[in-house]
Design a protein around this motif. Structure first.
Motif, PDB file in Angstrom:
ATOM      1  N   TYR A 161       0.856  -1.187   0.000  1.00  0.00           N
ATOM      2  CA  TYR A 161       0.000   0.000   0.000  1.00  0.00           C
ATOM      3  C   TYR A 161       0.888   1.231   0.000  1.00  0.00           C
ATOM      4  O   TYR A 161       1.889   1.279   0.724  1.00  0.00           O
ATOM      5  CB  TYR A 161      -0.884   0.066   1.242  1.00  0.00           C
ATOM      6  CG  TYR A 161      -1.958  -0.991   1.313  1.00  0.00           C
ATOM      7  CD1 TYR A 161      -3.083  -0.925   0.499  1.00  0.00           C
ATOM      8  CD2 TYR A 161      -1.856  -2.041   2.223  1.00  0.00           C
ATOM      9  CE1 TYR A 161      -4.084  -1.884   0.585  1.00  0.00           C
ATOM     10  CE2 TYR A 161      -2.852  -3.003   2.313  1.00  0.00           C
ATOM     11  CZ  TYR A 161      -3.961  -2.917   1.498  1.00  0.00           C
ATOM     12  OH  TYR A 161      -4.948  -3.867   1.583  1.00  0.00           O
ATOM     13  N   THR A 208       0.670   5.162   0.779  1.00  0.00           N
ATOM     14  CA  THR A 208      -0.113   6.315   1.247  1.00  0.00           C
ATOM     15  C   THR A 208       0.840   7.489   1.385  1.00  0.00           C
ATOM     16  O   THR A 208       1.632   7.538   2.319  1.00  0.00           O
ATOM     17  CB  THR A 208      -0.806   6.047   2.597  1.00  0.00           C
ATOM     18  OG1 THR A 208      -0.131   4.983   3.262  1.00  0.00           O
ATOM     19  CG2 THR A 208      -2.245   5.647   2.430  1.00  0.00           C
ATOM     20  N   THR A 250       3.553   0.511   2.828  1.00  0.00           N
ATOM     21  CA  THR A 250       3.326  -0.590   3.764  1.00  0.00           C
ATOM     22  C   THR A 250       3.340  -1.901   2.998  1.00  0.00           C
ATOM     23  O   THR A 250       2.569  -2.084   2.058  1.00  0.00           O
ATOM     24  CB  THR A 250       1.958  -0.440   4.461  1.00  0.00           C
ATOM     25  OG1 THR A 250       1.878   0.849   5.047  1.00  0.00           O
ATOM     26  CG2 THR A 250       1.771  -1.500   5.529  1.00  0.00           C
ATOM     27  N   ALA A 261       2.057  -5.060   3.129  1.00  0.00           N
ATOM     28  CA  ALA A 261       1.023  -5.767   3.891  1.00  0.00           C
ATOM     29  C   ALA A 261       1.131  -7.278   3.712  1.00  0.00           C
ATOM     30  O   ALA A 261       0.825  -8.038   4.633  1.00  0.00           O
ATOM     31  CB  ALA A 261      -0.356  -5.272   3.483  1.00  0.00           C
ATOM     32  N   PRO A 295      -2.238 -10.806  14.971  1.00  0.00           N
ATOM     33  CA  PRO A 295      -2.516  -9.510  15.587  1.00  0.00           C
ATOM     34  C   PRO A 295      -3.039  -8.496  14.572  1.00  0.00           C
ATOM     35  O   PRO A 295      -2.918  -8.694  13.356  1.00  0.00           O
ATOM     36  CB  PRO A 295      -1.158  -9.069  16.138  1.00  0.00           C
ATOM     37  CG  PRO A 295      -0.150  -9.882  15.411  1.00  0.00           C
ATOM     38  CD  PRO A 295      -0.824 -11.161  15.019  1.00  0.00           C
ATOM     39  N   SER A 296      -3.615  -7.437  15.089  1.00  0.00           N
ATOM     40  CA  SER A 296      -4.118  -6.354  14.253  1.00  0.00           C
ATOM     41  C   SER A 296      -2.988  -5.790  13.398  1.00  0.00           C
ATOM     42  O   SER A 296      -1.880  -5.587  13.888  1.00  0.00           O
ATOM     43  CB  SER A 296      -4.698  -5.285  15.175  1.00  0.00           C
ATOM     44  OG  SER A 296      -5.246  -4.264  14.412  1.00  0.00           O
ATOM     45  N   GLY A 297      -3.250  -5.599  12.116  1.00  0.00           N
ATOM     46  CA  GLY A 297      -2.241  -5.042  11.219  1.00  0.00           C
ATOM     47  C   GLY A 297      -1.300  -6.079  10.625  1.00  0.00           C
ATOM     48  O   GLY A 297      -0.373  -5.748   9.888  1.00  0.00           O
ATOM     49  N   SER A 298      -1.530  -7.377  10.882  1.00  0.00           N
ATOM     50  CA  SER A 298      -0.606  -8.413  10.407  1.00  0.00           C
ATOM     51  C   SER A 298      -0.871  -8.819   8.956  1.00  0.00           C
ATOM     52  O   SER A 298      -0.089  -9.559   8.370  1.00  0.00           O
ATOM     53  CB  SER A 298      -0.678  -9.637  11.325  1.00  0.00           C
ATOM     54  OG  SER A 298      -1.984 -10.175  11.362  1.00  0.00           O
ATOM     55  N   GLY A 299      -2.003  -8.352   8.381  1.00  0.00           N
ATOM     56  CA  GLY A 299      -2.260  -8.634   6.963  1.00  0.00           C
ATOM     57  C   GLY A 299      -3.419  -9.583   6.706  1.00  0.00           C
ATOM     58  O   GLY A 299      -3.627 -10.011   5.566  1.00  0.00           O
ATOM     59  N   LYS A 300      -4.195  -9.905   7.740  1.00  0.00           N
ATOM     60  CA  LYS A 300      -5.291 -10.883   7.592  1.00  0.00           C
ATOM     61  C   LYS A 300      -6.334 -10.421   6.573  1.00  0.00           C
ATOM     62  O   LYS A 300      -6.679 -11.156   5.659  1.00  0.00           O
ATOM     63  CB  LYS A 300      -5.973 -11.129   8.948  1.00  0.00           C
ATOM     64  CG  LYS A 300      -5.048 -11.622  10.049  1.00  0.00           C
ATOM     65  CD  LYS A 300      -5.813 -11.934  11.330  1.00  0.00           C
ATOM     66  CE  LYS A 300      -6.495 -10.723  11.951  1.00  0.00           C
ATOM     67  NZ  LYS A 300      -5.545  -9.673  12.421  1.00  0.00           N
ATOM     68  N   SER A 301      -6.823  -9.194   6.764  1.00  0.00           N
ATOM     69  CA  SER A 301      -7.878  -8.699   5.861  1.00  0.00           C
ATOM     70  C   SER A 301      -7.346  -8.525   4.451  1.00  0.00           C
ATOM     71  O   SER A 301      -8.048  -8.820   3.475  1.00  0.00           O
ATOM     72  CB  SER A 301      -8.433  -7.359   6.357  1.00  0.00           C
ATOM     73  OG  SER A 301      -9.145  -7.556   7.540  1.00  0.00           O
ATOM     74  N   THR A 302      -6.107  -8.054   4.333  1.00  0.00           N
ATOM     75  CA  THR A 302      -5.512  -7.896   3.009  1.00  0.00           C
ATOM     76  C   THR A 302      -5.437  -9.246   2.320  1.00  0.00           C
ATOM     77  O   THR A 302      -5.781  -9.374   1.143  1.00  0.00           O
ATOM     78  CB  THR A 302      -4.106  -7.279   3.129  1.00  0.00           C
ATOM     79  OG1 THR A 302      -4.212  -6.029   3.821  1.00  0.00           O
ATOM     80  CG2 THR A 302      -3.489  -7.040   1.772  1.00  0.00           C
TER      81      THR A 302
END
Ligand code: ADP
Ligand code: ADP
Length: 228
Positions: free
Chosen positions: A12, A14, A19, A21, A40-47
């Motif tokens: 990403y 910005t 980043t 990801a 953890p949050s920000g580890s790339g799961k949603s991506t």
């Protein structure tokens, strides 16, 4: 149909900030598998979920469903592929408020080529008694089960769930997870589930743990597999 990821990255940009990801993911998701993604949050799961499901495009690498190379598809073809083959459940229930549970599920079934019977699906998620209620008349857990029913009604090959129990208390979350497990077993739908819920590990065939854009750890539950 198995999903195959080869060296998939996502960067990403910005402003000046880059980043990484996803830093080169190799993964094969088997037909009918129940795969859980932790981390953890920000580890790339949603991506990861977004690029596998074609909601977002990777920066490099290849994603295939059998012999179809999704990373070669244009946006339109990707959307058509998604509509035909994939289902989605998110933390927010995204139900249409002016339609009953039944009508919401009917909307999902209408998209499918070979949809499931609406009443049967509502029965499978345990809402046969509630099917003529509107979303505001249902609890959070019930609304999420309607949302699952709507997504499964079109009979997708794969159901992607991003934090499906994120808004629910523990007891209610268990009911929703049990529904996903039951659908995986009875329909053979491949499940790809992002969750913080530690209890879900038990029903998974495989748990992968993301950290800083890589798969840090994989846990395979063979006993579950052979029981299928
Ligand atoms: P997780 O789902 O594990 O919380 P994400 O996949 O949402 O992680 O995010 C992975 C990394 O990518 C994080 O550093 C996040 O800030 C960044 N990121 C996610 N989406 C975007 C975006 N649209 N633009 C810029 N950075 C993003
Ligand atoms: P379908 O046409 O079968 O509903 P789509 O691929 O168009 O499938 O997307 C499924 C649904 O998920 C759409 O309603 C879309 O707007 C919604 N959606 C997509 N990404 C997100 C997201 N990150 N959070 C919440 N909803 C989303």
């Amino acid at each position: 149909m198995p999903i195959i990821l080869e060296n998939v990255t996502k960067t990403y940009q910005t402003g000046e900030v880059q980043t990484l990801a996803l830093k080169g993911i190799d993964l094969i998701i088997e037909d009918g598998e129940f795969l859980v993604i932790l981390g953890p949050s920000g580890s790339g799961k949603s991506t990861l979920l977004n690029v596998i499901s074609g909601l977002d495009t990777p920066s490099s690498g290849v994603i295939r469903f059998n012999d179809q190379v999704l990373t070669d598809y244009k946006e339109e073809a990707l959307t058509a592929f998604r509509r035909e083959n994939l289902g989605f459940v998110f933390q927010q229930y995204n139900l249409l408020q002016n339609l009953t549970a039944y009508e919401n599920v009917q909307m999902g079934a209408a998209i499918g080529k070979e949809p499931l019977d609406v009443e049967e699906v509502l029965e499978k998620v345990g809402l046969q008694e509630q099917m003529h209620k509107y979303p505001y008349q249902l609890s959070g857990g019930e609304q999420q089960r309607v949302s699952v029913a709507r997504s499964i009604a079109k009979n997708p090959a794969i159901l992607f769930c991003d934090e499906p129990t994120g808004s629910l208390d523990e007891e209610t979350a268990k009911q929703v997870l049990a529904v996903l497990e039951q659908l995986n077993r009875s329909l053979g739908t491949t499940m790809v589930v992002i969750t913080h819920n530690p209890g879900i590990g038990d029903m998974a065939d495989r748990v992968i743990k993301m950290n800083s854009g890589i798969i840090e750890n994989t846990e395979i539950h063979d006993s579950k597999k052979s029981a299928k």
